[in-house]
Each structure stands twice: as C-alpha cells, then as structure tokens.
Write a protein that holds these residues in place. Structure first.
Motif, PDB file in Angstrom:
ATOM      1  N   LEU A  54       0.819  -1.199  -0.096  1.00 38.10           N
ATOM      2  CA  LEU A  54      -0.082   0.315  -0.329  1.00 38.10           C
ATOM      3  C   LEU A  54       0.462   1.130  -0.507  1.00 38.10           C
ATOM      4  O   LEU A  54       0.365   2.067  -0.080  1.00 38.10           O
ATOM      5  CB  LEU A  54      -0.866  -0.261   0.946  1.00 38.10           C
ATOM      6  CG  LEU A  54      -1.925  -0.595   1.194  1.00 38.10           C
ATOM      7  CD1 LEU A  54      -2.567  -1.016   2.232  1.00 38.10           C
ATOM      8  CD2 LEU A  54      -3.182  -0.687   0.071  1.00 38.10           C
ATOM      9  N   ALA A  55       2.148   0.722   0.628  1.00 40.20           N
ATOM     10  CA  ALA A  55       3.422   2.105   0.945  1.00 40.20           C
ATOM     11  C   ALA A  55       3.357   2.448  -0.224  1.00 40.20           C
ATOM     12  O   ALA A  55       4.007   3.791  -1.031  1.00 40.20           O
ATOM     13  CB  ALA A  55       3.695   2.025   1.774  1.00 40.20           C
ATOM     14  N   SER A  56       3.902   0.786  -1.304  1.00 38.65           N
ATOM     15  CA  SER A  56       5.049   1.560  -2.170  1.00 38.65           C
ATOM     16  C   SER A  56       4.605   1.289  -3.820  1.00 38.65           C
ATOM     17  O   SER A  56       4.560   1.622  -5.063  1.00 38.65           O
ATOM     18  CB  SER A  56       5.824   0.713  -2.130  1.00 38.65           C
ATOM     19  OG  SER A  56       5.799  -0.279  -1.712  1.00 38.65           O
ATOM     20  N   ASP A  57       3.245   0.112  -3.853  1.00 40.70           N
ATOM     21  CA  ASP A  57       3.079  -0.010  -5.461  1.00 40.70           C
ATOM     22  C   ASP A  57       2.391   1.380  -5.836  1.00 40.70           C
ATOM     23  O   ASP A  57       1.161   1.049  -5.745  1.00 40.70           O
ATOM     24  CB  ASP A  57       2.203  -1.548  -5.075  1.00 40.70           C
ATOM     25  CG  ASP A  57       1.564  -2.039  -6.415  1.00 40.70           C
ATOM     26  OD1 ASP A  57       1.817  -3.374  -6.486  1.00 40.70           O
ATOM     27  OD2 ASP A  57       1.534  -0.863  -7.254  1.00 40.70           O
ATOM     28  N   PRO A  58       2.153   1.313  -7.797  1.00 41.10           N
ATOM     29  CA  PRO A  58       1.658   2.374  -7.589  1.00 41.10           C
ATOM     30  C   PRO A  58       0.056   1.799  -7.932  1.00 41.10           C
ATOM     31  O   PRO A  58      -0.742   3.234  -8.380  1.00 41.10           O
ATOM     32  CB  PRO A  58       2.897   2.939  -9.042  1.00 41.10           C
ATOM     33  CG  PRO A  58       3.332   1.022  -9.230  1.00 41.10           C
ATOM     34  CD  PRO A  58       3.894   0.979  -7.390  1.00 41.10           C
ATOM     35  N   PHE A  60      -1.647   1.284  -5.915  1.00 35.97           N
ATOM     36  CA  PHE A  60      -2.622   1.916  -5.247  1.00 35.97           C
ATOM     37  C   PHE A  60      -2.157   3.233  -4.907  1.00 35.97           C
ATOM     38  O   PHE A  60      -2.527   3.423  -3.338  1.00 35.97           O
ATOM     39  CB  PHE A  60      -1.924   0.741  -3.626  1.00 35.97           C
ATOM     40  CG  PHE A  60      -2.358  -0.897  -4.795  1.00 35.97           C
ATOM     41  CD1 PHE A  60      -1.432  -1.376  -4.460  1.00 35.97           C
ATOM     42  CD2 PHE A  60      -3.536  -0.845  -5.089  1.00 35.97           C
ATOM     43  CE1 PHE A  60      -1.364  -2.437  -4.605  1.00 35.97           C
ATOM     44  CE2 PHE A  60      -3.745  -2.568  -4.811  1.00 35.97           C
ATOM     45  CZ  PHE A  60      -2.259  -3.518  -5.025  1.00 35.97           C
ATOM     46  N   ARG A  61      -1.651   3.439  -5.667  1.00 28.13           N
ATOM     47  CA  ARG A  61      -1.447   5.192  -5.856  1.00 28.13           C
ATOM     48  C   ARG A  61      -2.823   6.320  -5.374  1.00 28.13           C
ATOM     49  O   ARG A  61      -2.853   7.510  -4.892  1.00 28.13           O
ATOM     50  CB  ARG A  61      -1.108   5.743  -6.646  1.00 28.13           C
ATOM     51  CG  ARG A  61      -1.422   5.853  -8.351  1.00 28.13           C
ATOM     52  CD  ARG A  61      -1.219   6.835  -8.925  1.00 28.13           C
ATOM     53  NE  ARG A  61      -1.089   6.080 -10.531  1.00 28.13           N
ATOM     54  CZ  ARG A  61      -0.570   5.152 -11.271  1.00 28.13           C
ATOM     55  NH1 ARG A  61       0.031   3.620 -10.704  1.00 28.13           N
ATOM     56  NH2 ARG A  61      -1.259   4.604 -12.151  1.00 28.13           N
ATOM     57  N   ASP A  62      -4.349   5.803  -5.637  1.00 30.83           N
ATOM     58  CA  ASP A  62      -5.502   6.069  -5.584  1.00 30.83           C
ATOM     59  C   ASP A  62      -6.335   5.868  -4.541  1.00 30.83           C
ATOM     60  O   ASP A  62      -7.409   5.510  -4.045  1.00 30.83           O
ATOM     61  CB  ASP A  62      -6.423   5.741  -6.953  1.00 30.83           C
ATOM     62  CG  ASP A  62      -5.966   6.233  -8.425  1.00 30.83           C
ATOM     63  OD1 ASP A  62      -6.135   5.877  -9.502  1.00 30.83           O
ATOM     64  OD2 ASP A  62      -5.301   6.964  -8.032  1.00 30.83           O
ATOM     65  N   PHE A  63      -5.229   5.689  -3.201  1.00 32.78           N
ATOM     66  CA  PHE A  63      -6.197   4.728  -2.302  1.00 32.78           C
ATOM     67  C   PHE A  63      -6.778   6.361  -1.515  1.00 32.78           C
ATOM     68  O   PHE A  63      -5.468   6.860  -1.707  1.00 32.78           O
ATOM     69  CB  PHE A  63      -4.804   4.005  -1.303  1.00 32.78           C
ATOM     70  CG  PHE A  63      -5.936   3.256  -0.288  1.00 32.78           C
ATOM     71  CD1 PHE A  63      -5.692   1.915  -0.114  1.00 32.78           C
ATOM     72  CD2 PHE A  63      -6.338   3.659   1.522  1.00 32.78           C
ATOM     73  CE1 PHE A  63      -6.110   1.455   1.022  1.00 32.78           C
ATOM     74  CE2 PHE A  63      -7.119   3.463   2.051  1.00 32.78           C
ATOM     75  CZ  PHE A  63      -6.822   2.608   2.344  1.00 32.78           C
ATOM     76  N   PRO A  64      -7.493   6.430  -1.197  1.00 37.03           N
ATOM     77  CA  PRO A  64      -7.909   7.688  -0.121  1.00 37.03           C
ATOM     78  C   PRO A  64      -7.550   7.911   0.911  1.00 37.03           C
ATOM     79  O   PRO A  64      -7.952   7.986   1.848  1.00 37.03           O
ATOM     80  CB  PRO A  64      -9.465   7.709  -0.806  1.00 37.03           C
ATOM     81  CG  PRO A  64      -9.522   5.788  -0.257  1.00 37.03           C
ATOM     82  CD  PRO A  64      -8.647   5.730  -0.513  1.00 37.03           C
ATOM     83  N   THR A  93       6.763   0.304   7.418  1.00 38.12           N
ATOM     84  CA  THR A  93       6.134   0.315   6.124  1.00 38.12           C
ATOM     85  C   THR A  93       4.907   1.310   5.872  1.00 38.12           C
ATOM     86  O   THR A  93       5.722   1.999   5.687  1.00 38.12           O
ATOM     87  CB  THR A  93       5.553  -0.790   6.740  1.00 38.12           C
ATOM     88  OG1 THR A  93       4.961  -1.047   7.518  1.00 38.12           O
ATOM     89  CG2 THR A  93       6.249  -2.753   6.928  1.00 38.12           C
ATOM     90  N   LEU A  94       4.226   1.385   6.456  1.00 38.35           N
ATOM     91  CA  LEU A  94       2.853   1.880   5.603  1.00 38.35           C
ATOM     92  C   LEU A  94       2.968   3.238   5.447  1.00 38.35           C
ATOM     93  O   LEU A  94       3.465   4.561   5.165  1.00 38.35           O
ATOM     94  CB  LEU A  94       1.444   1.466   6.491  1.00 38.35           C
ATOM     95  CG  LEU A  94       0.072   2.868   5.675  1.00 38.35           C
ATOM     96  CD1 LEU A  94       0.619   2.622   4.071  1.00 38.35           C
ATOM     97  CD2 LEU A  94      -0.840   2.316   6.251  1.00 38.35           C
ATOM     98  N   LEU A  95       3.670   2.992   7.299  1.00 39.15           N
ATOM     99  CA  LEU A  95       3.188   5.404   8.009  1.00 39.15           C
ATOM    100  C   LEU A  95       4.621   5.277   7.486  1.00 39.15           C
ATOM    101  O   LEU A  95       4.822   6.931   7.610  1.00 39.15           O
ATOM    102  CB  LEU A  95       3.089   5.352   9.271  1.00 39.15           C
ATOM    103  CG  LEU A  95       2.192   4.611   9.947  1.00 39.15           C
ATOM    104  CD1 LEU A  95       1.995   5.304  11.454  1.00 39.15           C
ATOM    105  CD2 LEU A  95       0.768   5.323   9.428  1.00 39.15           C
ATOM    106  N   ALA A  96       5.706   4.755   6.767  1.00 35.77           N
ATOM    107  CA  ALA A  96       7.211   5.760   6.266  1.00 35.77           C
ATOM    108  C   ALA A  96       6.800   6.519   4.843  1.00 35.77           C
ATOM    109  O   ALA A  96       8.310   7.003   4.427  1.00 35.77           O
ATOM    110  CB  ALA A  96       8.549   4.911   6.290  1.00 35.77           C
ATOM    111  N   SER A  97       6.094   5.844   4.434  1.00 31.55           N
ATOM    112  CA  SER A  97       6.124   6.574   3.109  1.00 31.55           C
ATOM    113  C   SER A  97       5.148   8.063   3.319  1.00 31.55           C
ATOM    114  O   SER A  97       5.268   8.328   1.676  1.00 31.55           O
ATOM    115  CB  SER A  97       4.714   5.787   2.386  1.00 31.55           C
ATOM    116  OG  SER A  97       2.926   5.889   2.915  1.00 31.55           O
ATOM    117  N   GLY A  98       4.479   7.916   4.565  1.00 27.55           N
ATOM    118  CA  GLY A  98       4.374  10.048   5.102  1.00 27.55           C
ATOM    119  C   GLY A  98       3.205   9.956   3.767  1.00 27.55           C
ATOM    120  O   GLY A  98       2.442  11.503   3.817  1.00 27.55           O
ATOM    121  N   LEU A  99       1.867   8.530   3.051  1.00 23.28           N
ATOM    122  CA  LEU A  99       0.759   8.933   2.332  1.00 23.28           C
ATOM    123  C   LEU A  99       0.261   9.170   4.015  1.00 23.28           C
ATOM    124  O   LEU A  99      -1.164  10.109   3.680  1.00 23.28           O
ATOM    125  CB  LEU A  99       0.677   7.679   1.608  1.00 23.28           C
ATOM    126  CG  LEU A  99       1.602   7.433   0.860  1.00 23.28           C
ATOM    127  CD1 LEU A  99       1.248   5.863   0.482  1.00 23.28           C
ATOM    128  CD2 LEU A  99       1.423   7.769  -0.707  1.00 23.28           C
TER     129      LEU A  99
END
Ligand code: 6PG
Length: 254
Positions: A54-58, A60-64, A93-99
C-alpha cells in the motif's frame, strides 16, 4: 445479517496484492458513501507485506489516504520503539511512506506504564472519534477491521482462556496472556462484531490445522476465539494463501 466468503491465493505475495485490491475498493466506496474510511490494522507478521504494498505499489496510488483514519485492533504493552510493537511494524512499512496524514493515525499509547490505563485511554479516544451515528448498537462501526489468526485460534489479542473473551461492555481492554506471560491491549468481540467488513489475513502452513477446525468442521459453539468473530450486520472475508488453505475443501482459487 452477516455474510462469509473465502479467497485462496497461490502465495503470501499474491495474498498481499489481493488484500490491497479489496481494501482500496472498500476505501473508495466508503469515502464515496460516507466521506471517510475507518480502518483498524492487524499486527503480527502476515499483514507486513500488505502495508508495504500500500505504501509503495503504484497500483494503489488512488488509495484515499486523505480521508482514511487508522486504528490498531490490538497491541503489545511495549514502547512504540520496541521490536515487538505493532505500531513500529506499521510505521516502518505503511507510515514511512508519508501518505497517511499523521493526525489520522490513532495508535495505542503503550508508553503509559499501566496497560489498563493505556486501554482506557484508547477506549476514550475511540468514543470521541466514533460519534453516535458512527456506531452500531453502541459499538464503533469500523468500515474494515483487519485480523489475523494464530495456530491456537486466537485473533487480535483475544487468546484462548483469557479474560477479555468474556468482555461485553468495554471497547478496548488490557488482557493478560498466560502463554507469553505478558499483557496485551485489544479490541473486544462487541467491537469486532460491529464492523462492516472483517478481513482475515491468514498465511502459512502452521495455520492449516486451525483453519480446518474453524472452517471445515461443523460445530455450533465457538471453541476457538476466532469463531466468536461474527459480524452482526457485516461481511467476513477470509483471505488465505494456499499453504494455510491446504486442508480446506477446494474453494475459489485466484
Ligand atoms: C498480534 C496480532 C495477532 C496476529 C496473529 C497472527 O498482535 O500478534 O494481532 O492476533 O494477527 O498472532 O500472527 P502472524 O501474522 O504473525 O501469524
């Protein structure tokens, strides 16, 4: 009314990808219908791949993420920097993305010295977030709760023979786990069973026997904690890899 379904994936990577696809669809639907998406995360090792994807795969870039609010279904009573911390696993993992907007991350304050205090603190935080219209029968109605399952049939930190199995009122409790000689903080069954969707992510050969007992053996009463997860008005979806599903009668394979 509750529905139940299963999906079996060839391996843990395909399981993570499949789970991410389901999760993003439900997130987009929830935001379209209600303006936000509330997601309770599972701990342990199995969801790590999902969070990384979820953090890195394009794909899933439209995840709200800007409309997504994250919570933790259970946690070990250790500092958030401790290797056993579910928060540490999620943040690396997830939060490191800053998303995910930082204010949208509701973690359990396990730095509090008393686990009961940490559980009450989180219970209060959930009561403040889940206003009356976001509840089902006085319990918070999560859009999705991610859960795992242990070889002993535990889920979240609801372990066989532990006190929290009997809790009917509180949303979050501290729960002594004899086999680990340690205390965990966990959602209770009333909260799990108020969810719109429960996703069980179960991978690995060490889960096959318990899955067979839980899914392929007819028994009226719940013997194992995982069997007490019965959404009152929701959907329960088992997302499995082929090793975990090895002893189940042939099901839908993707
Ligand atoms: C935890 C979990 C726990 C986990 C199962 C499965 O904090 O450990 O919430 O319920 O989901 O133990 O763990 P694995 O995914 O590591 O097999």
């Amino acid at each position: 009314m509750s529905q139940e379904s299963r999906r079996v994936y060839p391996d843990a990577d395909a399981l993570a990808k499949g789970a991410a696809v389901h999760l993003m669809r439900l997130a987009q639907e929830s935001v379209a219908e209600r303006g936000l998406f509330t997601l309770a995360l599972a701990g342990g090792s199995t969801p790590r791949k999902l969070y990384g994807l979820l953090a890195s795969d394009p794909d899933f870039r439209d995840f709200p993420w800007d409309k997504t609010y994250l919570f933790f279904g259970d946690e070990r009573h250790v500092f958030p920097s401790h290797i056993d911390s579910n928060y540490l696993m999620v943040s690396s993992t997830l939060l490191a993305s800053g998303l995910v907007p930082t204010p949208h991350v509701h973690r359990i304050r396990t730095e509090l010295p008393d686990a009961n205090m940490a559980a009450t603190d989180y219970d209060v935080e959930l009561h403040m977030f889940f206003t009356q219209e976001m509840r089902l029968n006085q319990y918070p109605r999560f859009d999705v709760i991610l859960l795992g399952m242990g070889p002993d049939g535990h889920t979240a930190s609801l372990f066989p023979g532990s006190n929290a199995l009997e809790e009917k009122e509180r949303w979050v409790v501290a729960n002594w786990v004899e086999k680990f000689k340690s205390v965990r903080i966990t959602f209770t069954f009333p909260v799990l069973n108020a969810a719109r969707t429960i996703f069980f992510l179960v991978a690995g050969a060490d889960k096959a026997d318990m899955l067979h007992k839980v899914l392929a053996t007819k028994c009226d009463t719940a013997v194992y904690p995982v069997q007490q997860v019965q959404p009152l008005d929701g959907v329960k979806v088992w997302l499995l890899d082929s090793e975990a599903a090895a002893r189940l009668p042939r099901t839908i394979s993707l």
